[in-house]
Write an enzyme that holds these catalytic residues in place. Structure first.
Site, mmCIF file in Angstrom:
data_model
loop_
_atom_site.group_PDB
_atom_site.id
_atom_site.type_symbol
_atom_site.label_atom_id
_atom_site.label_comp_id
_atom_site.label_asym_id
_atom_site.label_seq_id
_atom_site.Cartn_x
_atom_site.Cartn_y
_atom_site.Cartn_z
ATOM 1 N N ILE A 171 0.940 -1.121 0.128
ATOM 2 C CA ILE A 171 0.011 0.003 0.060
ATOM 3 C C ILE A 171 0.833 1.347 0.163
ATOM 4 O O ILE A 171 0.465 2.176 -0.553
ATOM 5 C CB ILE A 171 -0.868 0.003 1.268
ATOM 6 C CG1 ILE A 171 -1.855 -1.340 1.128
ATOM 7 C CG2 ILE A 171 -1.769 1.225 1.094
ATOM 8 C CD1 ILE A 171 -2.668 -1.461 -0.325
ATOM 9 N N TYR A 213 -6.793 1.953 5.052
ATOM 10 C CA TYR A 213 -6.449 0.380 4.851
ATOM 11 C C TYR A 213 -4.993 0.006 4.908
ATOM 12 O O TYR A 213 -4.300 0.817 4.985
ATOM 13 C CB TYR A 213 -7.388 -0.212 3.734
ATOM 14 C CG TYR A 213 -6.810 0.031 2.334
ATOM 15 C CD1 TYR A 213 -5.663 0.811 2.020
ATOM 16 C CD2 TYR A 213 -7.605 -0.249 1.287
ATOM 17 C CE1 TYR A 213 -5.236 0.994 0.528
ATOM 18 C CE2 TYR A 213 -7.429 -0.034 -0.057
ATOM 19 C CZ TYR A 213 -5.910 0.581 -0.457
ATOM 20 O OH TYR A 213 -5.768 0.856 -1.792
ATOM 21 N N GLU A 214 -5.091 -1.438 5.536
ATOM 22 C CA GLU A 214 -3.788 -1.998 5.735
ATOM 23 C C GLU A 214 -3.377 -1.433 7.158
ATOM 24 O O GLU A 214 -2.167 -1.324 7.295
ATOM 25 C CB GLU A 214 -2.619 -2.028 4.873
ATOM 26 C CG GLU A 214 -3.161 -2.710 3.401
ATOM 27 C CD GLU A 214 -3.186 -4.036 3.513
ATOM 28 O OE1 GLU A 214 -2.832 -4.791 4.459
ATOM 29 O OE2 GLU A 214 -3.766 -4.800 2.453
ATOM 30 N N GLY A 215 -4.016 -0.859 7.811
ATOM 31 C CA GLY A 215 -3.705 -0.183 9.168
ATOM 32 C C GLY A 215 -3.720 1.288 9.021
ATOM 33 O O GLY A 215 -3.158 1.770 7.941
#
Length: 380
Positions: free
Chosen positions: A246, A362-364
């Site tokens: 990402i 997203y992805e944290g």
């Protein structure tokens, strides 16, 4: 330190750039407008090896390194972040998770098809009440001896309606907390597994995002990944690599917007000269270029750490935190440089601005990245 790309890396980058320009660019505005999943393009990316970039060739993968992965992600993301997030999830979360932690039977059955693009994978961690707090899994997987029964809801699942294989994180023993969480392989079409309506999103609108329902879904024991209680460690391990993907996506969105802004500034005239000759615009371009290059160094460092076998928890978190910030800020500047045209779809930068925001979530989220970084700093 050697900052140059190898001849192979240049070839990989150029191949991804050519695919993005010739295959992704035509129709990208229409796909965004119609929220259209790029099914045929996903098949072509599978044929090119983009869906199993780092997977061992013995499982059908391309056998490339993480540097190659981020180069491909950047080039695809310059044009179509909806397509690149499919590549990211399939590589970083699904293929990597199975190759690193799955058993040989799971690899032969699922990884070989995921790496070639015959299958598309989805990673199912987020829930209505368990996004950033991954330990608070409400989805349960009850141990029935030779199988598990899964009940619960997962949301914001990328490729949720199009995937063939789903990696599902669920709580088996709540008394054990995060040590009672497991990860399972669930096939599309399993009885009791239902796909909810498609989300109508701000950005990455071509990406297929759904809520998933699990109602007494029976999963065989052999579809559990790792030992009992390994699920939380599995999720955290895969997410660290996912952040690199990402971060590279954010870098691509930012650099794509910059390239469009630079080109436009050399064509658009105001007050008798091209607007790039006005200091107000020239300084914007200087800031954009500098910040994008700084983000690129962080992304490459995280990928290099992974390739070297170093711990990349902090470097991937820093790369994602900064690259997503740069993507958001520099796409806004790209729209500003385009003026009124920046607000119009045909110039592409408004889409890139909308796509940029999700990279901070997203992805944290960015806040989670700061937690990861600060813990590493304090721990030393």
């Amino acid at each position: 330190m050697d900052f140059s790309l190898t001849e192979e890396h240049v070839m990989i980058r150029d191949a991804a750039r050519d695919f993005a320009q010739t295959e992704l660019l035509p129709g990208v505005i229409e796909r965004d407008d119609k929220q259209e999943f790029p099914q045929e393009l996903v098949r072509k990316m599978g044929d090119l090896g983009f869906l199993g970039i780092m997977v061992d060739p013995k499982y059908g993968g391309s056998g490339m390194d993480a540097i190659s992965y981020v180069l491909i992600m950047e080039e695809l993301s310059k044009i179509d972040a909806s397509a690149s997030v499919i590549v990211s999830v399939n590589n970083s979360l699904v293929c990597y998770g199975l190759e690193a932690c799955g058993n040989e039977e799971q690899k032969q059955k699922y990884l070989t098809k995921l790496a070639t693009g015959e299958f598309v994978g989805a990673f199912c961690l987020s829930e209505p009440e368990a996004g950033s707090d991954a330990t608070s899994q409400a989805t349960t997987a009850e141990d029935k001896g030779d199988h598990y029964v899964i009940n619960g809801t997962k949301n914001w699942i990328t490729s949720g309606g199009r995937a063939d294989v789903y990696l599902v994180i669920a709580q088996t023993d709540r008394a054990k907390g995060h040590r009672g969480i497991n990860a399972f392989i669930v096939e599309k079409g399993t009885e009791g597994f239902h796909i909810g309506p498609k989300e109508d999103k701000l950005g990455i609108r071509g990406s297929d995002t759904h809520t998933l329902q699990f109602n007494d879904v029976k999963v065989p024991k052999e579809n559990r990944i790792g030992e009992d209680g390994f699920g939380f460690k599995f999720a955290m391990k895969t997410l660290s690599g996912g952040r690199i993907g990402i971060a590279a996506q954010a870098l691509g969105i930012a650099s794509g917007a910059y390239e469009l802004a630079l080109k436009y500034s050399k064509e658009r005239k105001a007050f008798g000269t091209e607007i790039c000759n006005h200091q107000a615009i020239a300084f914007k371009l200087a800031d954009m270029y500098t910040e994008i290059e700084a983000a690129r160094m962080l992304v490459m460092k995280a990928a290099w750490d992974k390739d070297q076998g170093n711990n990349y928890d902090m470097s991937s978190a820093m790369a994602k935190l900064y690259a997503s910030k740069v993507a958001m800020e520099q796409t806004v500047e790209a729209v500003q440089i385009h003026g009124g045209n920046g607000f119009v779809k045909e110039y592409h930068v408004e889409r890139l601005m909308r796509d940029a925001k999700i990279t901070q979530i997203y992805e944290g989220t960015s806040e989670i990245q700061k937690i990861v970084i600060s813990r590493g700093v304090i721990k030393g």
